[in-house]
Design an enzyme around this catalytic site. Sequence first.
Site, PDB file in Angstrom:
ATOM      1  CD  GLN A   1       0.065   1.029   3.205  1.00 30.76           C
ATOM      2  OE1 GLN A   1       0.104   2.092   2.596  1.00 30.76           O
ATOM      3  NE2 GLN A   1       0.497   0.885   4.438  1.00 30.76           N
ATOM      4  N   GLY A   2       0.386   2.290  -0.601  1.00 31.25           N
ATOM      5  CA  GLY A   2       1.126   3.547  -0.637  1.00 31.25           C
ATOM      6  C   GLY A   2       0.256   4.677  -0.136  1.00 31.25           C
TER       7      GLY A   2
ATOM      8  CB  SER B   1       1.752   7.370   4.990  1.00 28.78           C
ATOM      9  OG  SER B   1       0.763   6.765   5.778  1.00 28.78           O
TER      10      SER B   1
ATOM     11  CD  GLU C   1      -5.351   0.295   6.278  1.00 23.71           C
ATOM     12  OE1 GLU C   1      -4.213  -0.055   6.546  1.00 23.71           O
ATOM     13  OE2 GLU C   1      -5.624   1.336   5.647  1.00 23.71           O
TER      14      GLU C   1
ATOM     15  CG  ASN D   1      -6.347   3.436  18.060  1.00 20.72           C
ATOM     16  OD1 ASN D   1      -6.347   3.121  16.865  1.00 20.72           O
ATOM     17  ND2 ASN D   1      -6.315   2.535  19.031  1.00 20.72           N
ATOM     18  CD  GLU D   2      -3.914   9.134  19.690  1.00 23.76           C
ATOM     19  OE1 GLU D   2      -3.449   8.625  18.650  1.00 23.76           O
ATOM     20  OE2 GLU D   2      -3.726   8.633  20.825  1.00 23.76           O
TER      21      GLU D   2
END
Lengths: 354, 354, 388, 388
Positions: free
Chosen positions: C125-126, C128, C243, C371-372
Amino acid sequence: MDFTFSDDQLAFHDSVKGFLTNEVTPEAIRDLWQRDGGRSDELWGQLAELGLTAMTVPEQYGGLGLDALDFVLLAQECGYAALPEPLVETVMVAVPLLAGLADEHRQLQEHWLSRVASGEARLAVGHPSNPLVADAHIADLLLLCHGDEIHAVPAQQVQLRASESVDPSRRLFAVDWTPSDATRVAGGESGRRLQAEALDHGALACAAQQLGLANRMIDIAVDYSFERKQFGSAVGSFQAVKHLMANVAVKAEFSRAVLYRAAFAAARGQANAAIAASHAKIVATEAALLAARNGIQVHGAMGYTWEVDLHIFMKRAWALDGAWGTRGFHKARVGDFVFADGAPLGAGATFEAR
Amino acid sequence: MDFTFSDDQLAFHDSVKGFLTNEVTPEAIRDLWQRDGGRSDELWGQLAELGLTAMTVPEQYGGLGLDALDFVLLAQECGYAALPEPLVETVMVAVPLLAGLADEHRQLQEHWLSRVASGEARLAVGHPSNPLVADAHIADLLLLCHGDEIHAVPAQQVQLRASESVDPSRRLFAVDWTPSDATRVAGGESGRRLQAEALDHGALACAAQQLGLANRMIDIAVDYSFERKQFGSAVGSFQAVKHLMANVAVKAEFSRAVLYRAAFAAARGQANAAIAASHAKIVATEAALLAARNGIQVHGAMGYTWEVDLHIFMKRAWALDGAWGTRGFHKARVGDFVFADGAPLGAGATFEAR
Amino acid sequence: MDLAYTEQQDAFRAEVRAWLEQNVPAEPLPSFDTEEGFRLHRDWERKLNEGRFGMVTWPEALGGRGCDLIEWLIFEEEYYRAGAPARVNQNGIFLLGPTLMEYGTEAQKARFLPKMATGEEIWAQGWSEPNAGSDMAAIRSKAVRDGDHYVISGQKTWSTRAVWADWTFGIFRTDPESSRHRGLTFILVPLDAPGVTVRPIPQLDGLPGFAEIFFDEVRVPVENRLGEEGMGWNVAMATAGFERGLMLRSPARFQETARRLVQLYRDNRAAADIDPTVREAVMRAWMDAEAYTLNTYMTASRLIKGGKIGAESSTNKIFWSELDQQMHETALSILGARAELKPHSVGAEGVGRWLDGFLFSQAGPIYAGTNEIQRNIIAERMLGMPRA
Amino acid sequence: MDLAYTEQQDAFRAEVRAWLEQNVPAEPLPSFDTEEGFRLHRDWERKLNEGRFGMVTWPEALGGRGCDLIEWLIFEEEYYRAGAPARVNQNGIFLLGPTLMEYGTEAQKARFLPKMATGEEIWAQGWSEPNAGSDMAAIRSKAVRDGDHYVISGQKTWSTRAVWADWTFGIFRTDPESSRHRGLTFILVPLDAPGVTVRPIPQLDGLPGFAEIFFDEVRVPVENRLGEEGMGWNVAMATAGFERGLMLRSPARFQETARRLVQLYRDNRAAADIDPTVREAVMRAWMDAEAYTLNTYMTASRLIKGGKIGAESSTNKIFWSELDQQMHETALSILGARAELKPHSVGAEGVGRWLDGFLFSQAGPIYAGTNEIQRNIIAERMLGMPRA
């Protein structure tokens, strides 16, 4: 009643902190990881030169005759630096153990303690609470428990099998050796007492390092919180990220006095020294573990890499968690104390009478 | 395999929710608190008219012959509304207990269950897991446990001493009565089984209400988070406040399927019904308790007052925590299940075979 | 509601179980973040596909079995129960696959999905970029249209599996005037194309589990675009939903970890019970894994009846990542002084892979959106709280 | 470092203990949030002062004994150990008192402190206003200078003890052009002045523990100003520091709660141990109360040597408020089904006041600045994290 360190203690702390900041950098630690054995004779020599290896060696053997209270701030700094060399265990555990042997072993003590003080010799301790012996490979003399006995075994008489810790700074070994009358230096009641004291000292040594590690991870994460940008702002400006760190700060802050009291109790040989050490190990470890967890979170994916320095400190915190008594063990000890008939609880019961 | 409610179940849920929203408002509850006895015959009559008191009454006694799965969404709404009337315990515990008696008690069942279905009579249950009997003061018949026996005792034969709960909606009583052959309706094996089922049903009834309470407290706090201003912004716009509520939402969300599975297991009399009920009571209670704690926090000082409505729901959550088995009791039951030899754990072990 | 499997579902389970018993390697494969392990995992994907188990939810024509989501969960349960190898192509089959199914042309599906199912093409996966982690809309890598091609320049990072994978997918800025989530396009890029450079990033355990990918005027044909030009954000959001949601972390994984944790506790009971909270923590691991399973079945049932996944994929992400951390922390506390030891090292006899699992669990609260961020999403989109 | 009491300190402890044993009421007084309870608590303050224990840290001339902070902690330990009544004048002696000592003129000290020590004048705090709770700088109540007087108009809220108190203190906007923390002045206001209206606010337990105070052109002499005009924010911050910091929640309180909790656990061991986490929670209550005590002694020693309290007063606030909640939650879980019962009600025999304490503990994370605000302060001022 005075809960402050002396000016001498604070001044020595400052100078050692300065040394560690300059010499035991993350780069230096990564460099040590690459070396065979993971240790540096030069660095050990420098520590000895600073008088650190001599701190708890009795004056009659060329040492400074100081105690756990004099060393606790330095132990914290060793944790802050994640110093790979086994200085803290040497000063807080091995030397007092050797120095605590009965008078009949004066010659042994004189021979080894004077060399430890000068940096010429190194010690390692094998204790039932630790399944493996840390830094056995660089020790000249090993103090090994066997039943309720303690044996002083020269390096030539042991075989080592290296293990591998999550923390590349830790060097752990299974030690194969044969106890004999020649190596036995304590047994029975005094062996048990010395082993128990070694455990308490080891727990205290871990606690001090864990608090230093917690503070270091806070500092690293706070620094990084300026660098990492998300949604156009430094992540440290987000309230959730601030609170991750504030929660660690509260835990670390409320471990400090507990640690220093434990060092005081150890130094004075107080009746509550064991409980105080357990208390300190529990809360300082928890502070460090939370610092690791929240430190990763502040770093984002970068915290999961080998590249940023955070993991040097996290892994040490994870490793020390199980050393010198697990949290389960220490919590059970505190529980036994608190729930005993006639336990001194409540307001006014905190400090022992003079 | 189908984990959805039927259209009928959903439609009935909608209509009951509508009724409760309009009739069981916080103002109506505060009004009930002022009344002697804290209950309303009119409201109970309306609930009966909606068919609610008849839901689990067998068809032969004029009921709808439905089960816990048909009622669980409604029980959740009763929690959401903090309905003071004992509808949930009546439908999920008292009626099944009375209906579960042996055939020899058909006349008793017919007499009382038909009246419960129509709203003419009310039941209360005294069970060893609850030191006091809820709503004994409005019951026409009390089902009271005594050792492994169950007794059906008319209201005239008991004396009540009122206690006082933190939740003004709860009305609890110590019941003084004398067991006799005439009142005994079950004993021995069947008495124990019925008592055990009553406990499981009671736990499930609490779980459903707790989840409803949790959702209500989230809604109240979210609404308030728009109203309360600090530093010039609605407090709900602060990330820390958002996360307080998000944490509750996660807990509530992951209680839902657990609750519905427990209702399914109860309705089908599955072997895992007791464990499923315990699991549901634990997690739904924890969701409600966290909703209370974080709900106060979002409200600030206002959350600590009698004036905002939040406390109506918090106090109910606190009170139900200890009813029909404490969390400690239910956790121990789940633990005994999980740690037993041959426990069905792991992937694929969740659902019972047909 | 009927919480029991049909006969057909039971039969499917039996078939999967029988095949896996025959075929799962006796010894665990080396980590797929090593070169050898990657190769062996690719072989395993090929074998899986021979049993037509590459991706059972896909249509038969594309290498699947047309299973519904309940059957998918059954497959996963058997898969984890059998201790079968981790899916090296998870970025392909679990993330890009469902997205292709929703947004791809028939030609794209036929081109990419079968080779995904066989493991012939492994995907990285790309998502970020530097300074665009949880904030995916801060994408700066660009794709400039040049006739039938896009010319791609820029950098991706935290690209899992990229070190040895064949392809990557991601969103690129096709409208240079655009900002945030507008003007982005979802493009599939072969990692052997000229101009692509992959720099491995060593993770906590020292293995290169992810990488940076540098694009220096990389030309890819327009057919590699998924969805319309400029609509990349929507396509990516669907993928990210997969995801966080149902596919990536199937409940079976956590149920098996919980089962192993119960066993670890039972095997070390005397040592573990010195800390009375351990028993509770182990019991909770089981409860939470059950809750996650039940919740997933409920969601799957709803989706089968035509429902959509919404913000609850964020609650999922938080729940499983914290559960995973908690289970591994509990395991380490049972192991006590041995917890720090690497598998197979001296003194670590019988400790197994809990330490590796613990390290991996540390990434859970970060990837697929921290998670934030998930908590923000829950508060704002699910609960409707005021935006900042 | 020398963690043992001096002979003089031991002697002081013995004196306090002996006096309290003689004088503490045998039966607990009714809540000071009832009219009768308030009166009885005032009587108790008078009696305390007769023993010269009204506020032992104040100079002898002002009704104290000139004790240092260590002696203050010893006094508190004995006070809580003896189960003596809660201090109805805590807003006066713990908050305003130290502030008067720092900012007051000699005349003000002489006028206010002795009557505070005797309980002749009981104080309410007037910190908050609607929409100015944790955000104290959003103050809108104003004080307009008129010759030798200020004329006060506006509203305060969450004013603890205000229902029956004699005086209140707070900050008022004296510069109408000012905003935020500028242009504020700290003023002392008698609650029987014309134009003052007090509206009780019932708290969770139904008792009016706090109140709104309305000011309708209330005239107070300029002598009632504490500190310079316009410097009210600084004066208030010092007071708030005392509130969060050392004085308001002395460790003895929590040590005694922990001791009672251990006793409750021991008395209910069979029931409590069904939940193995209870033992741990009780043990932690003791550990945390000890940690808080040790930390307070460390701070006191530092202050005696000339140090200052900084942002760590925020860590204190968080620590004690969460400890207090945790201890009471643990107590309720030991009490199980009886936990919901009010003291002295049928079936509640022996339950004592844990429920009341639990309700009170819910306010801890809110008052004196919410714990969210304290975490912001820690992050920004103690750790130096970037401001939003």
